[in-house]
Write a protein that holds these residues in place. Sequence first.
Motif, mmCIF file in Angstrom:
data_model
loop_
_atom_site.group_PDB
_atom_site.id
_atom_site.type_symbol
_atom_site.label_atom_id
_atom_site.label_comp_id
_atom_site.label_asym_id
_atom_site.label_seq_id
_atom_site.Cartn_x
_atom_site.Cartn_y
_atom_site.Cartn_z
ATOM 1 N N ILE A 29 0.841 -1.211 0.000
ATOM 2 C CA ILE A 29 0.000 0.000 0.000
ATOM 3 C C ILE A 29 0.870 1.253 0.000
ATOM 4 N N HIS A 30 2.151 1.050 -0.353
ATOM 5 C CA HIS A 30 3.098 2.166 -0.521
ATOM 6 C C HIS A 30 3.192 3.036 0.729
ATOM 7 N N THR A 31 3.264 2.364 1.859
ATOM 8 C CA THR A 31 3.403 3.045 3.145
ATOM 9 C C THR A 31 4.631 2.488 3.851
ATOM 10 N N GLN A 32 5.488 3.382 4.313
ATOM 11 C CA GLN A 32 6.732 2.935 4.952
ATOM 12 C C GLN A 32 6.474 2.430 6.364
ATOM 13 N N LEU A 33 7.076 1.279 6.671
ATOM 14 C CA LEU A 33 7.053 0.727 8.025
ATOM 15 C C LEU A 33 8.500 0.615 8.498
ATOM 16 N N THR A 34 8.841 1.306 9.550
ATOM 17 C CA THR A 34 10.190 1.242 10.110
ATOM 18 C C THR A 34 10.257 0.091 11.106
ATOM 19 N N ILE A 35 11.265 -0.777 10.944
ATOM 20 C CA ILE A 35 11.424 -1.929 11.844
ATOM 21 C C ILE A 35 12.838 -1.907 12.424
ATOM 22 N N PRO A 36 13.036 -1.253 13.551
ATOM 23 C CA PRO A 36 14.380 -1.210 14.147
ATOM 24 C C PRO A 36 14.793 -2.559 14.710
ATOM 25 N N ASP A 37 16.103 -2.803 14.718
ATOM 26 C CA ASP A 37 16.646 -4.007 15.340
ATOM 27 C C ASP A 37 16.872 -3.701 16.817
ATOM 28 N N LEU A 38 16.019 -4.250 17.665
ATOM 29 C CA LEU A 38 16.092 -3.956 19.099
ATOM 30 C C LEU A 38 17.224 -4.708 19.791
ATOM 31 N N ASN A 39 18.001 -5.478 19.015
ATOM 32 C CA ASN A 39 19.203 -6.122 19.547
ATOM 33 C C ASN A 39 20.422 -5.215 19.440
ATOM 34 N N THR A 40 20.257 -4.066 18.793
ATOM 35 C CA THR A 40 21.368 -3.143 18.608
ATOM 36 C C THR A 40 21.959 -2.750 19.955
ATOM 37 N N GLY A 41 23.271 -2.879 20.075
ATOM 38 C CA GLY A 41 23.926 -2.651 21.357
ATOM 39 C C GLY A 41 24.234 -3.956 22.051
ATOM 40 N N GLY A 42 23.802 -5.062 21.418
ATOM 41 C CA GLY A 42 24.075 -6.391 21.970
ATOM 42 C C GLY A 42 22.904 -6.936 22.757
ATOM 43 N N PHE A 43 22.536 -8.188 22.498
ATOM 44 C CA PHE A 43 21.416 -8.799 23.207
ATOM 45 C C PHE A 43 21.690 -8.906 24.702
ATOM 46 N N SER A 44 22.934 -9.117 25.081
ATOM 47 C CA SER A 44 23.263 -9.297 26.498
ATOM 48 C C SER A 44 22.917 -8.066 27.324
ATOM 49 N N GLY A 45 22.944 -6.899 26.700
ATOM 50 C CA GLY A 45 22.639 -5.661 27.414
ATOM 51 C C GLY A 45 21.216 -5.170 27.211
ATOM 52 N N LEU A 46 20.361 -6.044 26.697
ATOM 53 C CA LEU A 46 18.978 -5.658 26.428
ATOM 54 C C LEU A 46 18.226 -5.289 27.701
ATOM 55 N N THR A 47 17.481 -4.189 27.640
ATOM 56 C CA THR A 47 16.523 -3.816 28.693
ATOM 57 C C THR A 47 15.341 -3.133 28.019
ATOM 58 N N ILE A 48 14.235 -3.092 28.697
ATOM 59 C CA ILE A 48 13.080 -2.370 28.170
ATOM 60 C C ILE A 48 13.406 -0.885 28.064
ATOM 61 N N THR A 49 14.135 -0.360 29.028
ATOM 62 C CA THR A 49 14.527 1.047 28.992
ATOM 63 C C THR A 49 15.333 1.342 27.730
ATOM 64 N N ARG A 50 16.268 0.463 27.379
ATOM 65 C CA ARG A 50 17.079 0.674 26.171
ATOM 66 C C ARG A 50 16.199 0.654 24.927
ATOM 67 N N GLN A 51 15.227 -0.266 24.898
ATOM 68 C CA GLN A 51 14.323 -0.331 23.756
ATOM 69 C C GLN A 51 13.512 0.956 23.631
ATOM 70 N N ILE A 52 13.014 1.457 24.748
ATOM 71 C CA ILE A 52 12.226 2.695 24.737
ATOM 72 C C ILE A 52 13.063 3.850 24.192
ATOM 73 N N GLN A 53 14.286 3.964 24.657
ATOM 74 C CA GLN A 53 15.164 5.047 24.203
ATOM 75 C C GLN A 53 15.497 4.911 22.725
ATOM 76 N N GLN A 54 15.748 3.681 22.282
ATOM 77 C CA GLN A 54 16.097 3.438 20.885
ATOM 78 C C GLN A 54 14.946 3.800 19.954
ATOM 79 N N VAL A 55 13.740 3.394 20.314
ATOM 80 C CA VAL A 55 12.582 3.663 19.459
ATOM 81 C C VAL A 55 12.219 5.143 19.490
ATOM 82 N N ALA A 56 12.261 5.765 20.658
ATOM 83 C CA ALA A 56 11.931 7.190 20.766
ATOM 84 C C ALA A 56 12.859 8.044 19.906
ATOM 85 N N ALA A 57 14.091 7.595 19.734
ATOM 86 C CA ALA A 57 15.053 8.326 18.908
ATOM 87 C C ALA A 57 14.662 8.324 17.430
ATOM 88 N N LEU A 58 13.747 7.424 17.055
ATOM 89 C CA LEU A 58 13.284 7.344 15.667
ATOM 90 C C LEU A 58 12.089 8.249 15.393
#
Length: 217
Positions: A29-58
């Motif tokens: 339908i010619h609509t852009q969908l952004t799909i960030p890689d929430l593993n960015t920064g390494g899976f070992s350091g994953l937190t919900i807070t990091r995900q929130i910050q990463q997505v908000a930056a977009l």
Amino acid sequence: MTKYIYLHGFASSPQSAKAQDINKRFAQIHTQLTIPDLNTGGFSGLTITRQIQQVAALFPDNSVPVTLIGSSLGGLTAAHLAQQYSQVQRLVLLAPAFAFLSHWLPKLGEEAIQLWQQQGNYQVYHYGEGKSLPLSYNFVTDAAQYQEHTLQRPIPTLILHGKQDEVIPITASRDFARYRPWVELVELDSDHALGNVMEEIWQAISLFCQLPESGKI
């Protein structure tokens, strides 16, 4: 013009079946969908807070409205993003991981949890990578601060959840929707993966987000 962002689930990736299915339908339908890689920064350091910050930056710098589509832990993250950022105007949550720790940790067992806390890391099978990877115990302590009772912003929300979900029981979404009249819960005949109901999911998303017709694959 609304910006659409898809948040994949825990130990998953932008290449997951759901992410790619929905991405193809948006492309049709010619609509852009952004799909960030929430593993960015390494899976070992994953937190919900990091995900929130990463997505908000977009988020766009201006007042362009944002619609978040989140799967499982990505759905939980999306809900907390909407609580914190008024720019988020609509939520689509696919089997959102409400009460995630209370569902997941008991399956690990008390002994494994204590060992994780002592050693600092725990091996978690990462479906996106196809192998086990270490995850810091910081993930647990961080996730504990994100409680559903704080999610009270009345934002249009569509939840799609399988009645046979073996990871996050549908009762979690029922409980969330019960006292939030702005939440629409659609119960599907599926499990956590929702792989057999993608056409139903797309039709519901299209209607809820008022997207153009098409999107069939």
